[in-house]
Write a protein that holds these residues in place. Structure first.
Motif, PDB file in Angstrom:
ATOM      1  N   SER A 202       0.819  -1.165   0.150  1.00 51.56           N
ATOM      2  CA  SER A 202      -0.048  -0.048  -0.022  1.00 51.56           C
ATOM      3  C   SER A 202       0.809   1.200   0.085  1.00 51.56           C
ATOM      4  O   SER A 202       1.809   1.378   0.486  1.00 51.56           O
ATOM      5  CB  SER A 202      -0.780   0.106   1.243  1.00 51.56           C
ATOM      6  OG  SER A 202      -0.189   0.139   2.590  1.00 51.56           O
ATOM      7  N   LEU A 273     -11.737  -7.990   9.649  1.00 52.41           N
ATOM      8  CA  LEU A 273     -11.628  -8.301   8.319  1.00 52.41           C
ATOM      9  C   LEU A 273     -10.863  -7.138   7.513  1.00 52.41           C
ATOM     10  O   LEU A 273     -10.198  -7.347   6.556  1.00 52.41           O
ATOM     11  CB  LEU A 273     -13.070  -7.947   7.794  1.00 52.41           C
ATOM     12  CG  LEU A 273     -13.476  -7.905   6.258  1.00 52.41           C
ATOM     13  CD1 LEU A 273     -12.746  -9.205   5.854  1.00 52.41           C
ATOM     14  CD2 LEU A 273     -14.969  -7.816   5.973  1.00 52.41           C
ATOM     15  N   PHE A 274     -11.105  -5.846   8.079  1.00 47.25           N
ATOM     16  CA  PHE A 274     -10.202  -4.680   7.406  1.00 47.25           C
ATOM     17  C   PHE A 274      -8.633  -5.126   7.571  1.00 47.25           C
ATOM     18  O   PHE A 274      -7.897  -4.368   6.823  1.00 47.25           O
ATOM     19  CB  PHE A 274     -10.792  -3.376   7.954  1.00 47.25           C
ATOM     20  CG  PHE A 274     -12.044  -3.117   7.040  1.00 47.25           C
ATOM     21  CD1 PHE A 274     -11.724  -2.127   6.129  1.00 47.25           C
ATOM     22  CD2 PHE A 274     -13.364  -3.428   7.217  1.00 47.25           C
ATOM     23  CE1 PHE A 274     -12.829  -1.432   5.328  1.00 47.25           C
ATOM     24  CE2 PHE A 274     -14.303  -3.150   6.479  1.00 47.25           C
ATOM     25  CZ  PHE A 274     -14.063  -1.950   5.384  1.00 47.25           C
ATOM     26  N   ARG A 276      -7.108  -7.550   7.322  1.00 49.69           N
ATOM     27  CA  ARG A 276      -6.775  -8.640   6.219  1.00 49.69           C
ATOM     28  C   ARG A 276      -6.986  -8.069   4.901  1.00 49.69           C
ATOM     29  O   ARG A 276      -6.220  -8.667   4.039  1.00 49.69           O
ATOM     30  CB  ARG A 276      -7.600  -9.853   6.188  1.00 49.69           C
ATOM     31  CG  ARG A 276      -7.384 -10.604   7.810  1.00 49.69           C
ATOM     32  CD  ARG A 276      -8.096 -11.866   7.550  1.00 49.69           C
ATOM     33  NE  ARG A 276      -9.382 -11.829   7.245  1.00 49.69           N
ATOM     34  CZ  ARG A 276     -10.402 -12.152   8.089  1.00 49.69           C
ATOM     35  NH1 ARG A 276     -10.079 -12.168   9.701  1.00 49.69           N
ATOM     36  NH2 ARG A 276     -11.516 -12.232   8.166  1.00 49.69           N
ATOM     37  N   LEU A 277      -7.476  -6.823   4.486  1.00 46.82           N
ATOM     38  CA  LEU A 277      -7.824  -6.086   3.357  1.00 46.82           C
ATOM     39  C   LEU A 277      -6.731  -5.213   3.025  1.00 46.82           C
ATOM     40  O   LEU A 277      -6.290  -4.526   3.925  1.00 46.82           O
ATOM     41  CB  LEU A 277      -9.004  -5.778   3.147  1.00 46.82           C
ATOM     42  CG  LEU A 277     -10.244  -6.773   3.243  1.00 46.82           C
ATOM     43  CD1 LEU A 277     -11.392  -6.080   3.354  1.00 46.82           C
ATOM     44  CD2 LEU A 277     -10.274  -7.711   2.269  1.00 46.82           C
ATOM     45  N   THR A 281      -8.865  -2.173  -1.329  1.00 49.00           N
ATOM     46  CA  THR A 281     -10.030  -2.990  -1.253  1.00 49.00           C
ATOM     47  C   THR A 281     -10.845  -2.588  -0.042  1.00 49.00           C
ATOM     48  O   THR A 281     -12.203  -2.599  -0.313  1.00 49.00           O
ATOM     49  CB  THR A 281      -9.711  -4.241  -1.096  1.00 49.00           C
ATOM     50  OG1 THR A 281      -8.562  -4.765  -1.841  1.00 49.00           O
ATOM     51  CG2 THR A 281     -10.608  -5.355  -1.082  1.00 49.00           C
ATOM     52  N   GLY A 282     -10.267  -2.059   0.811  1.00 50.69           N
ATOM     53  CA  GLY A 282     -11.406  -1.772   2.028  1.00 50.69           C
ATOM     54  C   GLY A 282     -12.038  -0.369   1.749  1.00 50.69           C
ATOM     55  O   GLY A 282     -13.250  -0.275   2.065  1.00 50.69           O
ATOM     56  N   LEU A 285     -14.951  -1.526  -0.352  1.00 50.69           N
ATOM     57  CA  LEU A 285     -16.029  -2.186   0.415  1.00 50.69           C
ATOM     58  C   LEU A 285     -16.908  -1.218   1.257  1.00 50.69           C
ATOM     59  O   LEU A 285     -18.060  -1.015   1.506  1.00 50.69           O
ATOM     60  CB  LEU A 285     -15.420  -3.197   1.478  1.00 50.69           C
ATOM     61  CG  LEU A 285     -16.429  -3.989   2.305  1.00 50.69           C
ATOM     62  CD1 LEU A 285     -17.365  -4.579   1.758  1.00 50.69           C
ATOM     63  CD2 LEU A 285     -15.478  -4.810   3.297  1.00 50.69           C
ATOM     64  N   THR A 329      -8.404   3.314   8.270  1.00 48.19           N
ATOM     65  CA  THR A 329      -7.547   3.260   7.114  1.00 48.19           C
ATOM     66  C   THR A 329      -6.912   4.581   6.823  1.00 48.19           C
ATOM     67  O   THR A 329      -5.834   4.583   6.394  1.00 48.19           O
ATOM     68  CB  THR A 329      -8.544   3.489   5.670  1.00 48.19           C
ATOM     69  OG1 THR A 329      -9.655   2.284   5.761  1.00 48.19           O
ATOM     70  CG2 THR A 329      -8.147   3.557   4.471  1.00 48.19           C
ATOM     71  N   TRP A 392     -11.060   5.421  -3.627  1.00 49.49           N
ATOM     72  CA  TRP A 392     -10.402   3.966  -4.045  1.00 49.49           C
ATOM     73  C   TRP A 392      -9.596   4.213  -5.399  1.00 49.49           C
ATOM     74  O   TRP A 392      -8.703   3.690  -5.519  1.00 49.49           O
ATOM     75  CB  TRP A 392     -11.724   3.054  -4.269  1.00 49.49           C
ATOM     76  CG  TRP A 392     -11.173   1.723  -4.793  1.00 49.49           C
ATOM     77  CD1 TRP A 392     -10.724   0.648  -4.226  1.00 49.49           C
ATOM     78  CD2 TRP A 392     -11.584   1.490  -6.357  1.00 49.49           C
ATOM     79  NE1 TRP A 392     -10.530  -0.163  -5.379  1.00 49.49           N
ATOM     80  CE2 TRP A 392     -11.186   0.406  -6.636  1.00 49.49           C
ATOM     81  CE3 TRP A 392     -12.181   2.252  -7.260  1.00 49.49           C
ATOM     82  CZ2 TRP A 392     -11.107  -0.446  -7.903  1.00 49.49           C
ATOM     83  CZ3 TRP A 392     -12.151   1.698  -8.774  1.00 49.49           C
ATOM     84  CH2 TRP A 392     -11.970   0.241  -8.670  1.00 49.49           C
TER      85      TRP A 392
END
Length: 417
Positions: A202, A273-274, A276-277, A281-282, A285, A329, A392
């Motif tokens: 990232s 979950l976030f 792992r993303l 991608t987060g 979503l 994020t 995004w």
């Protein structure tokens, strides 16, 4: 258990209890103010709005200042300051006898308190980079749980004692929490603390600021829109439930709390979950989740009380992801060592968004009835989804650029990842 996890667990319980102590008074401000000197019934609604909004306005300006000080001197002093600020203002409210005194003490609370911001800054400063979304989710769940428990405890205190017992109880709780945290919470070291490692794959926030729409501005705008949308129905939801659904006060309370339960149960899972993303991608979503939240608001206008209970719970699940994960994020893309500044800016947007939402919802409802208020909140969610989609696109372009790819490869080879 790792040491940082023990510290986060301590913060989790402290935040839950502190939020519950503060939320004990939230449903009862009009009833308490009615007992004070010089209060007229026709001005009670105005004073209630002022008392409610005063700390939000001041905290919106104060949060970035406290965040910067935490980055420089460590976040433990900020946690203790926020607890002491809550203790002091709750004690002063216990002795208040006029509307102006209450307003002054609430302004002071906005300036000195802010346990949610302080705890979040501390926790994300000590947690590993790859666990920060989970930490944000866990603390969000603590806030939601405290917001559910607080009004119930406050109602019991009012029924058994009086309204001032709420403030005395809140002051005592915050004093005990301050003593506990002073003894058990470790100092995170400020600018001298070790910086956690950065996960690969990232771009950083500083990279995304080089050209195009600034990522920081986009994410802060999303936070403002999401909080505005969340707050818009708060000024008229009880009236909507009573007049459109025929709800009793108990049923209205259940409908109101359903969103809190959904948020409390889902926030930690969203955080895991976030983590792992990838950030891009987060964001994609989150844009989809904002669309789902918009659909939930529209469903308010076409639901009976039982189906609305399910709709409110589903909306709460969306709430468990949106604001917490946008902040996560933001932290994940940031340079290490400036978490407090960024979280302070995010909390300012939350406060100002709350004020804008409450005011905008009341205005829309007065002009176009309840449908106007819910449609306005739906539009805010749609705008937030659009801005998230733009973020995004911005992040995927940066990650795909040759400069970013080259930097990632070089850092991977050096072992700094």
């Amino acid at each position: 258990m790792n040491d940082w996890q023990t510290q986060v667990r301590l913060l989790w319980w402290s935040q839950l209890i502190a939020v519950a102590a503060m939320e004990m008074s939230e449903p009862f401000w009009p009833l308490f103010l009615r007992q004070l000197q010089g209060v007229e019934s026709d001005s009670l609604a105005l004073w209630s709005a002022l008392i409610y909004g005063a700390p939000l306005l001041v905290a919106g300006f104060a949060a970035p200042v406290w965040g910067r000080l935490g980055d420089r001197f460590g976040h433990k002093p900020m946690v203790l300051r926020s607890m002491l600020g809550l203790m002091l203002t709750q004690a002063l409210l216990y002795f208040s006898s006029s509307l102006w005194e209450v307003l002054l003490y609430r302004l002071l609370q906005g300036a000195l308190a802010g346990i949610i911001t302080a705890a979040l800054c501390f926790a994300t400063a000590i947690a590993p980079q790859e666990k920060r979304a989970s930490v944000v989710g866990r603390l969000t769940a603590a806030t939601a749980a405290g917001a559910i428990i607080g009004p119930v405890v406050g109602g019991a205190l009012v029924q058994w004692l009086d309204y001032r017992a709420i403030f005395l109880g809140g002051a005592a709780i915050c004093l005990l929490l301050t003593l506990l945290l002073a003894r058990r919470l470790q100092h995170d070291g400020g600018r001298n603390r070790a910086k956690p490692e950065i996960t690969s794959g990232s771009a950083t926030l500083s990279t995304t600021l080089q050209d195009g729409p600034p990522m920081l501005a986009l994410l802060l705008l999303v936070i403002l829109l999401l909080q505005s949308a969340k707050a818009m129905p708060s000024s008229f939801f009880a009236l909507f439930a009573e007049q459109q659904l025929g709800s009793t006060p108990l049923l209205t309370g259940l409908l109101f709390s359903a969103a809190g339960f959904g948020m409390m149960l889902s926030a930690s899972g969203w955080g895991q979950l976030f983590d792992r993303l990838a950030p891009a991608t987060g964001l994609a979503l989150l844009s989809t989740i904002a669309l789902a939240a918009a659909a939930c608001y529209l469903a308010h206008l076409y639901s009976g009380w039982l189906s609305l209970l399910a709709v409110r719970f589903a909306w709460g699940i969306c709430l468990g992801a949106m604001l917490p994960m946008v902040q996560a994020t933001l932290i994940r893309l940031s340079d290490n060592g400036c978490n407090g500044r960024l979280i302070g800016a995010a909390q300012s947007c939350i406060r100002f968004g709350n004020l804008a939402g409450v005011g905008g919802g009341a205005l829309l409802m007065s002009q176009w009835s309840y449908s106007g208020g819910f449609h306005g909140a739906t539009l805010a969610y749609l705008l937030a989804a659009a801005v998230l989609f733009l973020a995004w696109l911005r992040l995927t372009q940066v990650d795909a650029s040759p400069a970013t790819a080259g930097a990632s490869h070089a850092q991977s080879r050096s072992g700094s990842w």
